[in-house]
Design an enzyme around this catalytic site. Structure first.
Site, PDB file in Angstrom:
ATOM      1  N   GLU A 156       0.840  -1.215   0.000  1.00 43.51           N
ATOM      2  CA  GLU A 156       0.000   0.000   0.000  1.00 43.51           C
ATOM      3  C   GLU A 156       0.866   1.253   0.000  1.00 43.51           C
ATOM      4  O   GLU A 156       0.555   2.241  -0.674  1.00 43.51           O
ATOM      5  CB  GLU A 156      -0.928   0.015   1.229  1.00 43.51           C
ATOM      6  CG  GLU A 156      -1.958  -1.103   1.276  1.00 43.51           C
ATOM      7  CD  GLU A 156      -3.079  -0.962   0.242  1.00 43.51           C
ATOM      8  OE1 GLU A 156      -3.069   0.004  -0.536  1.00 43.51           O
ATOM      9  OE2 GLU A 156      -3.957  -1.859   0.229  1.00 43.51           O
ATOM     10  N   ARG A 173       0.782   3.741  -3.293  1.00 41.38           N
ATOM     11  CA  ARG A 173       0.168   5.063  -3.071  1.00 41.38           C
ATOM     12  C   ARG A 173       1.217   6.144  -2.851  1.00 41.38           C
ATOM     13  O   ARG A 173       1.160   7.208  -3.473  1.00 41.38           O
ATOM     14  CB  ARG A 173      -0.769   5.019  -1.855  1.00 41.38           C
ATOM     15  CG  ARG A 173      -1.927   4.052  -2.040  1.00 41.38           C
ATOM     16  CD  ARG A 173      -2.877   4.081  -0.857  1.00 41.38           C
ATOM     17  NE  ARG A 173      -3.649   2.849  -0.790  1.00 41.38           N
ATOM     18  CZ  ARG A 173      -4.930   2.766  -0.452  1.00 41.38           C
ATOM     19  NH1 ARG A 173      -5.597   3.840  -0.131  1.00 41.38           N
ATOM     20  NH2 ARG A 173      -5.545   1.608  -0.414  1.00 41.38           N
ATOM     21  N   ASP A 191      -5.115 -10.121  -7.934  1.00 44.02           N
ATOM     22  CA  ASP A 191      -5.318  -9.188  -9.060  1.00 44.02           C
ATOM     23  C   ASP A 191      -4.074  -8.594  -9.721  1.00 44.02           C
ATOM     24  O   ASP A 191      -3.735  -8.893 -10.859  1.00 44.02           O
ATOM     25  CB  ASP A 191      -6.284  -8.067  -8.638  1.00 44.02           C
ATOM     26  CG  ASP A 191      -5.931  -7.407  -7.296  1.00 44.02           C
ATOM     27  OD1 ASP A 191      -4.877  -7.716  -6.724  1.00 44.02           O
ATOM     28  OD2 ASP A 191      -6.730  -6.566  -6.828  1.00 44.02           O
ATOM     29  N   THR A 233      -0.757   0.614 -10.398  1.00 45.32           N
ATOM     30  CA  THR A 233      -2.053   0.080  -9.986  1.00 45.32           C
ATOM     31  C   THR A 233      -2.875   1.076  -9.168  1.00 45.32           C
ATOM     32  O   THR A 233      -4.056   0.854  -8.915  1.00 45.32           O
ATOM     33  CB  THR A 233      -1.868  -1.253  -9.221  1.00 45.32           C
ATOM     34  OG1 THR A 233      -3.115  -1.935  -9.160  1.00 45.32           O
ATOM     35  CG2 THR A 233      -1.315  -1.017  -7.819  1.00 45.32           C
TER      36      THR A 233
HETATM   37  C1  DMJ Z   1      -6.245   0.531  -5.065  1.00 44.41           C
HETATM   38  O1  DMJ Z   1      -5.483   0.791  -3.954  1.00 44.41           O
HETATM   39  C2  DMJ Z   1      -5.443  -0.149  -6.135  1.00 44.41           C
HETATM   40  O2  DMJ Z   1      -6.116  -0.048  -7.348  1.00 44.41           O
HETATM   41  C3  DMJ Z   1      -5.184  -1.589  -5.831  1.00 44.41           C
HETATM   42  O3  DMJ Z   1      -4.499  -2.239  -6.879  1.00 44.41           O
HETATM   43  C4  DMJ Z   1      -6.464  -2.310  -5.565  1.00 44.41           C
HETATM   44  N1  DMJ Z   1      -7.320  -1.634  -4.648  1.00 44.41           N
HETATM   45  C5  DMJ Z   1      -7.464  -0.220  -4.645  1.00 44.41           C
HETATM   46  C6  DMJ Z   1      -8.683   0.332  -5.339  1.00 44.41           C
HETATM   47  O4  DMJ Z   1      -9.792  -0.409  -5.306  1.00 44.41           O
END
Ligand code: DMJ
Length: 613
Positions: free
Chosen positions: A247, A251, A379, A603
C-alpha cells in the site's frame, strides 16, 4: 409465359419474373431445364453473377456475427459457449431480464442538475471562509495556463484542463472532496466526511499524496502547490509505525514519483528516495520475497499479525515503483530487490500461469491450495506482469510469457457464463483446483483494462473481445443495482433455469468508491474509440454523485441495494481521488492527453514512464 428476350428488349433489362402456371406445373423441373437452355450466354452469366454475390453476402454476414466467438475460441477452446448471433459491442439493453435501474436513462438535463448542485455546494464551502479555494472561472483559467507552462512536461503528457461539461463535472467533484479533506482532515490519511473528522492509517498524509498527480491532470494549480508545500514541510517517514509495503509503495512511493515526473519538482524525488530506503528492510527475508509489513523507523520487515504469509499480489505489485526509483536515482539496489522477487515467482510452479494468493517470505513458496482469484490478493500480479514488460521496453521475455499463459489460464479455467443472459464473468478456483466458486470481486474488473492494454501491445486480438465482454458484465454490476453502484462482491448464476444472472449478499453489498470498472472503461475507450464506454462511465458517475456525495465530501456506503438505505460508512478512500476521479476525467477526454506508448499507470493510477530496457 413471358418471353425473356422480348422482355429485355422492351424494358432494357433482364426480368426474372416467374409465371404462376410455371409454379403449378407437375413437369416444372423439365421446364426449368428447358428454359435455362434457352437463355443466352449473357443471361446465364448474369444469373451466375447474382447467385455468387448473394452467396458472398451470406457468408460475410455469417462471419461478422461469429467474429467474437471465433476470436475467443482461438485462445479458449474449452468453456465459452456463446449464443449464436451474439452481437458486439453491446449497448446497454433494457431487454435483459433483470430488475430495472434508476439511472439507465439519465438525461443531460439531470446531469446538469447534479453538476449545478455540486457547484452550489462548492460555493457554500468557499463562502464559509475557504477563500483560497474560490472557484472563479476566469482566474482559474489563468491559473491553469500558468500551471501548464510551469509544471507539465510535454513528453506524451499534456493536460489542458477540463475540455467539456463532463470533465468539468468531475473536476467539480474532485474539488468538493479536496476542499472538505483540506478543511477537516488536512495532513491526515483519510477524511471521515460524515463526522467531519479524520482517520489515521499509516500517518503519511495519504490523501494528499494520492491526489498530487490528479491535481496536475485536472490543472488545479493552487491546490497542487499547497499539497506540494505540505510534502516539503510536513511529510515525515521517521515515525515508529508499521506500514504495509504494498500500500505504501503503490500510493506513496508511486504518488511521489508520479508527481516528480509530472512537475519536475525535486522534493518529490527526494522524499521518494528516503521512503524507498526506509522500506528496503522488508526484503530482508531468507528467500528475498518481501514481508508484508515494514517499520519505517527501524526499517525492519515482518509478516502481518494475522498470517505468516505475504499476499502474492502485494509482493509482485511494487516492481514498477522500485524500478522507477532506481532509474531516477541511478542506484540499482531498489531494482535488484524487486527483480529478484519477480524472478523467484516466475520460477515457481503454476497451473496455466495462475498463482495462489499467499506466498511465504522465508520459504519463498506459495501456500498450497490457497485460492486463485482475479480479486483481492491475486489481481495486480497479472497487471504488473504486463506493465513491467512494457516498462522495460518489452525486453524481459519471461514477463510477457507468464502474462500470456496466465491469460490463457483465466480464459480457460476461470471464465464462465451466466444463466439466463450468457454474461461472461470470472470466478475463483479453490482447493488446489478442485472447486470453482462463481464469485467475482469488483476488484477483478481491472482485468478488461489490462487485457486491452495488452492487445494494444501485441497480445492476441481475442483478448480484446474477452475484455469487452467482461467489462460489460462489470458495468452491469453497477447498472443493475438501484443505486447504479456495484457491490464489493457479486455471485453469478450458472444453473439452468436461473432467472437472474447475478446477485450480492448483504455483507458484500458495500461500495468503497472503487475505480476498477471505470479504469477498464478508460482503457477500452482509449483503445477501441467506442464512445459507449464514456456513456457507461457517465452513468456510473451519476450514481456516485447521487448516493455517495455528502456535504463533507464523498463517503463509502454499506448498501448499494437500497437507494433509501445506503448506510454511509463515513470514510473517503484515498483512491477515490487518486484513481476513481482521475480515470473518470481521463475517460471523458475529447482527445487523449496521455500517450500510452510512453506512459504507464501503476495500480494506483500514478504515472510511470516507459523505458527502453
Ligand atoms: C487501489 O489501492 C489499487 O487499485 C489496488 O491495486 C487495488 N485496490 C485499490 C482500489 O480499489
Amino acid at each position: 409465359m413471358h418471353n425473356l428476350s422480348e422482355n429485355m428488349k422492351s424494358k432494357g433489362h433482364i426480368s426474372l419474373e416467374v409465371p404462376s402456371s410455371y409454379l403449378e406445373s407437375p413437369t416444372r423441373s423439365i421446364n426449368i431445364w428447358r428454359r435455362w437452355n434457352k437463355l443466352s450466354r449473357l443471361q446465364k452469366s448474369t444469373i451466375y453473377l447474382l447467385v455468387t454475390i448473394i452467396i458472398f453476402i451470406l457468408i460475410f454476414t455469417h462471419q461478422q456475427e461469429n467474429k467474437t466467438l471465433h476470436n475467443i475460441k482461438a485462445s479458449n477452446e474449452k468453456i465459452l459457449p456463446i449464443e449464436p448471433g451474439h452481437k458486439w459491442p453491446p449497448q446497454f439493453q433494457k431487454s435483459l431480464q433483470d430488475e430495472p435501474t434508476v439511472l439507465d436513462e439519465a438525461k443531460l438535463s439531470q446531469d446538469n442538475e447534479v453538476q449545478n448542485a455540486a457547484e452550489e455546494e462548492d460555493k457554500d464551502i468557499d463562502d464559509k471562509g475557504e477563500q483560497d479555494f474560490v472557484d472563479d472561472g476566469d482566474s482559474n483559467q489563468a491559473k491553469e495556463d500558468d500551471f501548464e507552462a510551469s509544471a507539465v512536461k510535454d513528453i506524451g503528457l499534456k493536460f489542458n484542463g477540463a475540455q467539456n461539461e463532463r470533465q468539468r463535472a468531475v473536476t467539480s467533484a474532485f474539488k468538493h472532496a479536496w476542499q472538505n479533506y483540506r478543511k477537516y482532515a488536512w495532513g491526515k490519511d483519510h477524511l471521515k466526511p460524515l463526522s467531519k473528522t479524520f482517520e489515521t492509517w499509516f500517518d503519511l498524509g495519504l490523501t494528499i499524496i494520492d491526489s498530487l498527480d490528479t491535481m496536475i491532470v485536472m490543472g488545479l494549480t493552487e491546490e497542487f502547490e499547497e499539497a506540494r508545500d505540505w510534502v516539503k514541510q510536513n511529510l515525515l517517514f521517521s515515525t515508529n509505525k508499521d506500514v504495509n509495503l504494498f500500500e505504501t509503495t503503490i500510493r506513496v512511493l508511486g504518488g511521489l514519483l508520479s508527481a516528480y515526473h509530472l512537475s519536475d519538482e525535486k522534493i518529490f524525488l527526494d522524499k521518494a528516495t528516503e521512503l524507498g530506503d526506509r522500506m528496503m528492510g522488508a526484503f530482508d527475508s531468507i528467500s528475498g520475497i518481501p514481508f508484508s509489513d515494514v517499520n519505517l523507523q527501524s526499517r525492519s520487515g515482518h509478516a502481518p499479525k494475522w498470517s505468516p504469509d505475504s499476499s502474492t499480489s502485494e509482493v509482485t505489485t511494487i516492481q514498477l515503483e522500485f524500478r522507477d526509483l532506481s532509474r531516477l536515482t541511478g542506484n540499482s539496489k531498489y531494482e535488484d530487490a524487486i527483480s529478484k522477487v519477480s524472478s523467484l515467482v516466475h520460477k515457481l510452479e503454476k497451473d496455466t500461469g495462475l498463482v495462489p494468493i499467499f506466498i511465504n517470505a522465508n520459504t519463498g513458496k506459495f501456500r498450497s491450495h490457497s485460492t486463485i482469484t482475479m480479486g483481492a490478493r491475486g489481481d495486480s500480479y497479472y497487471e504488473y506482469l504486463l506493465k513491467q514488460w512494457l516498462q522495460t521496453g518489452k525486453t524481459i521475455d519471461y514477463l510477457k510469457e507468464d502474462y500470456e499463459l496466465a491469460m490463457t489460464g483465466v480464459m480457460t479455467k476461470m471464465a464462465k457464463r451466466t444463466v439466463p443472459n450468457n454474461l461472461l464473468f470470472i470466478g475463483e478456483i479453490l482447493a488446489g483446483g478442485k472447486e470453482f466458486k462463481p464469485k467475482m470481486d469488483e476488484l477483478a474488473c481491472f482485468l478488461p483494462g489490462t487485457m486491452a492494454l495488452g492487445v494494444k501491445n501485441g497480445m492476441p486480438p481475442g483478448h480484446l473481445d474477452f475484455a469487452q465482454e467482461l467489462a460489460y458484465t462489470c458495468f452491469l454490476t453497477f447498472a443493475r443495482q438501484p443505486t447504479f453502484l456495484a457491490p464489493e462482491i457479486s455471485y453469478f448464476n450458472t444453473a439452468r433455469g436461473s432467472t437472474k444472472d447475478f446477485f450480492c449478499k448483504p455483507n458484500d453489498s458495500h461500495y468503497l468508491l472503487r475505480p476498477e470498472t471505470i479504469e477498464s472503461l478508460w482503457y477500452l475507450y482509449y483503445i477501441t474509440g467506442n464512445k459507449t464506454y464514456q456513456d457507461w462511465g457517465w452513468q456510473i458517475f451519476q450514481g456516485i454523485e447521487k448516493y455517495t456525495r455528502v456535504a463533507g465530501g464523498y463517503t463509502t456506503i454499506s448498501n448499494v441495494r437500497n437507494p433509501i438505505d445506503t448506510r454511509p460508512k463515513d470514510k473517503m478512500e484515498t483512491f477515490f481521488l487518486g484513481e476513481t476521479l482521475k480515470y473518470l476525467y481521463l475517460l471523458f477526454a475529447d482527445q487523449h492527453e496521455v500517450d500510452l506508448d510512453k506512459w504507464l499507470l501503476n495500480t494506483e493510477a500514478h504515472f510511470m514512464p516507459i523505458y527502453s530496457d
